[in-house]
Design a protein around this motif. Structure first.
Motif, PDB file in Angstrom:
ATOM      1  N   ASP A 168       0.800  -1.224   0.000  1.00 60.16           N
ATOM      2  CA  ASP A 168       0.000   0.000   0.000  1.00 60.16           C
ATOM      3  C   ASP A 168       0.835   1.278   0.000  1.00 60.16           C
ATOM      4  OD1 ASP A 168      -2.565  -1.344   0.082  1.00 60.16           O
ATOM      5  OD2 ASP A 168      -2.003  -1.960   2.110  1.00 60.16           O
ATOM      6  N   GLU A 169       2.131   1.133  -0.172  1.00 57.41           N
ATOM      7  CA  GLU A 169       2.976   2.323  -0.280  1.00 57.41           C
ATOM      8  C   GLU A 169       2.867   2.880  -1.695  1.00 57.41           C
ATOM      9  OE1 GLU A 169       7.625   3.700   0.418  1.00 57.41           O
ATOM     10  OE2 GLU A 169       7.070   1.572   0.429  1.00 57.41           O
ATOM     11  N   PRO A 170       2.597   4.172  -1.851  1.00 59.89           N
ATOM     12  CA  PRO A 170       2.501   4.760  -3.193  1.00 59.89           C
ATOM     13  C   PRO A 170       3.787   4.539  -3.990  1.00 59.89           C
ATOM     14  CG  PRO A 170       1.599   6.266  -1.571  1.00 59.89           C
ATOM     15  CD  PRO A 170       2.257   5.149  -0.799  1.00 59.89           C
ATOM     16  N   LEU A 171       3.637   4.131  -5.228  1.00 59.85           N
ATOM     17  CA  LEU A 171       4.797   3.799  -6.052  1.00 59.85           C
ATOM     18  C   LEU A 171       5.591   5.029  -6.473  1.00 59.85           C
ATOM     19  CD1 LEU A 171       3.293   0.988  -8.327  1.00 59.85           C
ATOM     20  CD2 LEU A 171       4.632   0.744  -6.230  1.00 59.85           C
ATOM     21  N   PHE A 172       4.990   6.205  -6.396  1.00 59.33           N
ATOM     22  CA  PHE A 172       5.716   7.408  -6.813  1.00 59.33           C
ATOM     23  C   PHE A 172       6.942   7.649  -5.939  1.00 59.33           C
ATOM     24  CE2 PHE A 172       3.414   9.566  -3.411  1.00 59.33           C
ATOM     25  CZ  PHE A 172       4.317  10.547  -2.998  1.00 59.33           C
ATOM     26  N   THR A 173       6.989   7.026  -4.776  1.00 61.50           N
ATOM     27  CA  THR A 173       8.166   7.114  -3.916  1.00 61.50           C
ATOM     28  C   THR A 173       9.421   6.663  -4.659  1.00 61.50           C
ATOM     29  OG1 THR A 173       6.770   6.606  -2.011  1.00 61.50           O
ATOM     30  CG2 THR A 173       9.143   6.382  -1.692  1.00 61.50           C
ATOM     31  N   TYR A 174       9.232   5.722  -5.606  1.00 63.64           N
ATOM     32  CA  TYR A 174      10.365   5.136  -6.311  1.00 63.64           C
ATOM     33  C   TYR A 174      10.378   5.453  -7.802  1.00 63.64           C
ATOM     34  CZ  TYR A 174      10.014   2.570  -1.972  1.00 63.64           C
ATOM     35  OH  TYR A 174       9.907   2.256  -0.629  1.00 63.64           O
ATOM     36  N   TRP A 175       9.192   5.681  -8.376  1.00 67.22           N
ATOM     37  CA  TRP A 175       9.145   5.871  -9.841  1.00 67.22           C
ATOM     38  C   TRP A 175       7.923   6.694 -10.229  1.00 67.22           C
ATOM     39  CZ3 TRP A 175      11.028   6.298 -14.437  1.00 67.22           C
ATOM     40  CH2 TRP A 175      10.256   6.079 -15.574  1.00 67.22           C
ATOM     41  N   VAL A 176       8.147   7.646 -11.124  1.00 64.82           N
ATOM     42  CA  VAL A 176       7.050   8.410 -11.713  1.00 64.82           C
ATOM     43  C   VAL A 176       7.259   8.408 -13.221  1.00 64.82           C
ATOM     44  CG1 VAL A 176       5.868  10.621 -11.875  1.00 64.82           C
ATOM     45  CG2 VAL A 176       6.833   9.898  -9.677  1.00 64.82           C
ATOM     46  N   ASP A 180       2.203  14.985 -14.193  1.00 69.67           N
ATOM     47  CA  ASP A 180       1.350  16.130 -13.881  1.00 69.67           C
ATOM     48  C   ASP A 180      -0.056  15.722 -13.451  1.00 69.67           C
ATOM     49  OD1 ASP A 180       3.399  17.904 -14.476  1.00 69.67           O
ATOM     50  OD2 ASP A 180       2.850  17.993 -16.609  1.00 69.67           O
ATOM     51  N   ASP A 181      -0.301  14.421 -13.400  1.00 71.73           N
ATOM     52  CA  ASP A 181      -1.617  13.933 -12.974  1.00 71.73           C
ATOM     53  C   ASP A 181      -1.540  13.546 -11.495  1.00 71.73           C
ATOM     54  OD1 ASP A 181      -3.956  12.413 -12.452  1.00 71.73           O
ATOM     55  OD2 ASP A 181      -4.092  11.862 -14.574  1.00 71.73           O
ATOM     56  N   PRO A 182      -2.343  14.173 -10.643  1.00 71.36           N
ATOM     57  CA  PRO A 182      -2.262  13.860  -9.207  1.00 71.36           C
ATOM     58  C   PRO A 182      -2.584  12.417  -8.862  1.00 71.36           C
ATOM     59  CG  PRO A 182      -4.189  15.224  -9.700  1.00 71.36           C
ATOM     60  CD  PRO A 182      -3.346  15.212 -10.933  1.00 71.36           C
ATOM     61  N   TYR A 183      -3.252  11.706  -9.761  1.00 74.57           N
ATOM     62  CA  TYR A 183      -3.561  10.300  -9.492  1.00 74.57           C
ATOM     63  C   TYR A 183      -2.297   9.460  -9.317  1.00 74.57           C
ATOM     64  CZ  TYR A 183      -8.606  10.672 -10.484  1.00 74.57           C
ATOM     65  OH  TYR A 183      -9.948  10.970 -10.455  1.00 74.57           O
ATOM     66  N   HIS A 184      -1.168   9.897  -9.900  1.00 74.73           N
ATOM     67  CA  HIS A 184       0.035   9.071  -9.810  1.00 74.73           C
ATOM     68  C   HIS A 184       0.508   8.929  -8.365  1.00 74.73           C
ATOM     69  CE1 HIS A 184       2.663  12.736  -9.572  1.00 74.73           C
ATOM     70  NE2 HIS A 184       3.499  11.893  -8.985  1.00 74.73           N
ATOM     71  N   LYS A 185       0.113   9.851  -7.502  1.00 73.49           N
ATOM     72  CA  LYS A 185       0.528   9.772  -6.101  1.00 73.49           C
ATOM     73  C   LYS A 185      -0.332   8.801  -5.287  1.00 73.49           C
ATOM     74  CE  LYS A 185       2.832  14.211  -5.743  1.00 73.49           C
ATOM     75  NZ  LYS A 185       3.011  15.462  -4.951  1.00 73.49           N
ATOM     76  N   LEU A 186      -1.372   8.259  -5.922  1.00 75.87           N
ATOM     77  CA  LEU A 186      -2.259   7.314  -5.244  1.00 75.87           C
ATOM     78  C   LEU A 186      -1.944   5.864  -5.603  1.00 75.87           C
ATOM     79  CD1 LEU A 186      -5.681   9.133  -5.812  1.00 75.87           C
ATOM     80  CD2 LEU A 186      -4.134   9.358  -3.849  1.00 75.87           C
ATOM     81  N   LEU A 187      -1.263   5.659  -6.706  1.00 75.58           N
ATOM     82  CA  LEU A 187      -1.065   4.317  -7.251  1.00 75.58           C
ATOM     83  C   LEU A 187      -0.172   3.468  -6.348  1.00 75.58           C
ATOM     84  CD1 LEU A 187      -1.526   2.398  -9.670  1.00 75.58           C
ATOM     85  CD2 LEU A 187       0.558   3.375 -10.673  1.00 75.58           C
ATOM     86  N   THR A 188      -0.636   2.239  -6.034  1.00 81.09           N
ATOM     87  CA  THR A 188       0.110   1.310  -5.190  1.00 81.09           C
ATOM     88  C   THR A 188       0.261  -0.044  -5.892  1.00 81.09           C
ATOM     89  OG1 THR A 188      -1.826   0.349  -4.108  1.00 81.09           O
ATOM     90  CG2 THR A 188      -0.920   2.380  -3.146  1.00 81.09           C
ATOM     91  N   ALA A 189       1.121  -0.892  -5.319  1.00 81.34           N
ATOM     92  CA  ALA A 189       1.286  -2.242  -5.844  1.00 81.34           C
ATOM     93  C   ALA A 189      -0.009  -3.034  -5.732  1.00 81.34           C
ATOM     94  CB  ALA A 189       2.417  -2.959  -5.106  1.00 81.34           C
TER      95      ALA A 189
END
Length: 344
Positions: free
Chosen positions: A98-106, A112-121
């Motif tokens: 449940d850790e957002p993947l943007f921590t490691y890759w965007v 520029d889409d805020p949804y990318h900060k919600l995406l998890t494994a």
């Protein structure tokens, strides 16, 4: 004019009439692949937690006979390999579903889409990433969210590729090395690859064929980049070993295994996505089944597992007409096979 009744049709009819399931004879299998215009079929059966049958019949290409250790492309079955890798890392406390993947890759396309900060494994493995299957399906050819991650179900290879990028960056290790360390080596899958390896024996590689039985060109260079969603190469025995490891929960705690098999996203009545697998619930024999299927140009493959009774099926083909054959193997060799097919 009287229609020709093929052996494949007779097998289908016998199943509908309730004939007991079993492994077709080698002669029956040869007739089936001939009638379906498929060069080769690999068939593996698991019973009582052991590989009870492993067989490859047919040809790699032209008249070159396929050996029992022939290497097949399994297409999207790759996603179950990626799932097992991810869950093993989770089980060891090295990764969080449940850790957002943007921590490691965007991906630059969605920066520029805020949804990318919600995406998890968890979203990715349950096919709730919000991405289409492949980015080329978008009009602009770029990656983009169709909806908020976690809010809907949509099958996506791009989601698994996004996860691959995150994993390789977090662990500063290539995806193929991560898979080798956490999946292939522990399970002793010595003939399995998620990226092209020049040590692969071309004399064991099944070449994909079209519906008329003509071989497609095999592009080695296109496979030198690892995929988390596609192009997993393996043998019947190796994929059976993987199935045994999954059913034996090897390297996973009961808690993490339960997360994998718990239905997350209903597809239709009695069928749902778990994590990396399609789950068939409440079968008439009191069991549940895990299934993954792969289908690409000239490739059709399935792996079906019944964890409670430690049974399973692997069926691999190298032809465009292979889907009907691998589905037929489900119906013919598994007692609840026809029931499972009826839910597709």
């Amino acid at each position: 004019m009287q229609k020709k009744i093929t052996l494949l049709a007779l097998l289908q009819l016998s199943i509908l009439m309730g004939q007991q399931t079993g492994i077709p004879t080698e002669n029956e299998l040869r007739i089936i692949i001939s009638e379906s215009n498929i060069p080769a079929l690999g068939l593996g059966i698991i019973e009582n937690g052991k590989i009870s049958h492993s067989q490859v019949i047919g040809h790699l290409k032209d008249s070159l006979k396929a050996p029992n250790n022939a290497i097949f492309d399994t297409a999207s079955i790759t996603k179950s390999i990626t799932t097992w890798l991810t869950l093993r890392l989770v089980d060891k406390g090295l990764f969080d579903l449940d850790e957002p993947l943007f921590t490691y890759w965007v991906d630059p396309d969605v920066a520029d889409d805020p949804y990318h900060k919600l995406l998890t494994a968890r979203h990715v493995l349950g096919h709730k990433s919000g991405f289409k299957n492949w980015r080329y399906m978008n009009e602009d050819g770029k990656l983009g969210f169709d909806f908020k991650p976690g809010s809907k179900v949509q099958y996506s290879g791009e989601g698994f590729e996004y996860l691959r990028e995150a994993l390789t960056r977090k662990f500063d290790t290539s995806f193929s090395e991560l898979v080798r360390t956490w999946v292939f080596d522990p399970i002793k899958m010595k003939d399995s690859y998620v990226v092209w390896d020049d040590s692969i024996e071309m004399g064991r590689l099944t070449i994909a064929h079209d519906a008329e039985g003509n071989p497609y060109e095999f592009d080695v260079e296109a496979r030198r980049t690892a995929s988390a969603a596609d192009d997993f190469l393996t043998t019947v025995d190796d994929l059976c070993r993987f199935g045994l490891s999954v059913m034996g929960k090897e390297g996973l705690s009961e808690e993490v295994f339960r997360q994998m098999i718990a239905p997350k996203s209903a597809v239709r009545d009695g069928v749902a996505f778990g994590l990396g697998w399609i789950v068939f619930e409440n079968l008439s024999n009191g069991e549940y089944a895990l299934l993954n299927a792969g289908s690409d140009k000239g490739v059709n493959a399935i792996i079906l597992l019944l964890p409670e009774s430690k049974r399973g099926l692997v069926a691999l083909t190298n032809g465009d007409n292979g889907r009907k054959v691998v589905m037929q193997m489900i119906a013919k060799t598994i007692d609840v096979g026809s029931e499972i097919l009826g839910r597709f």
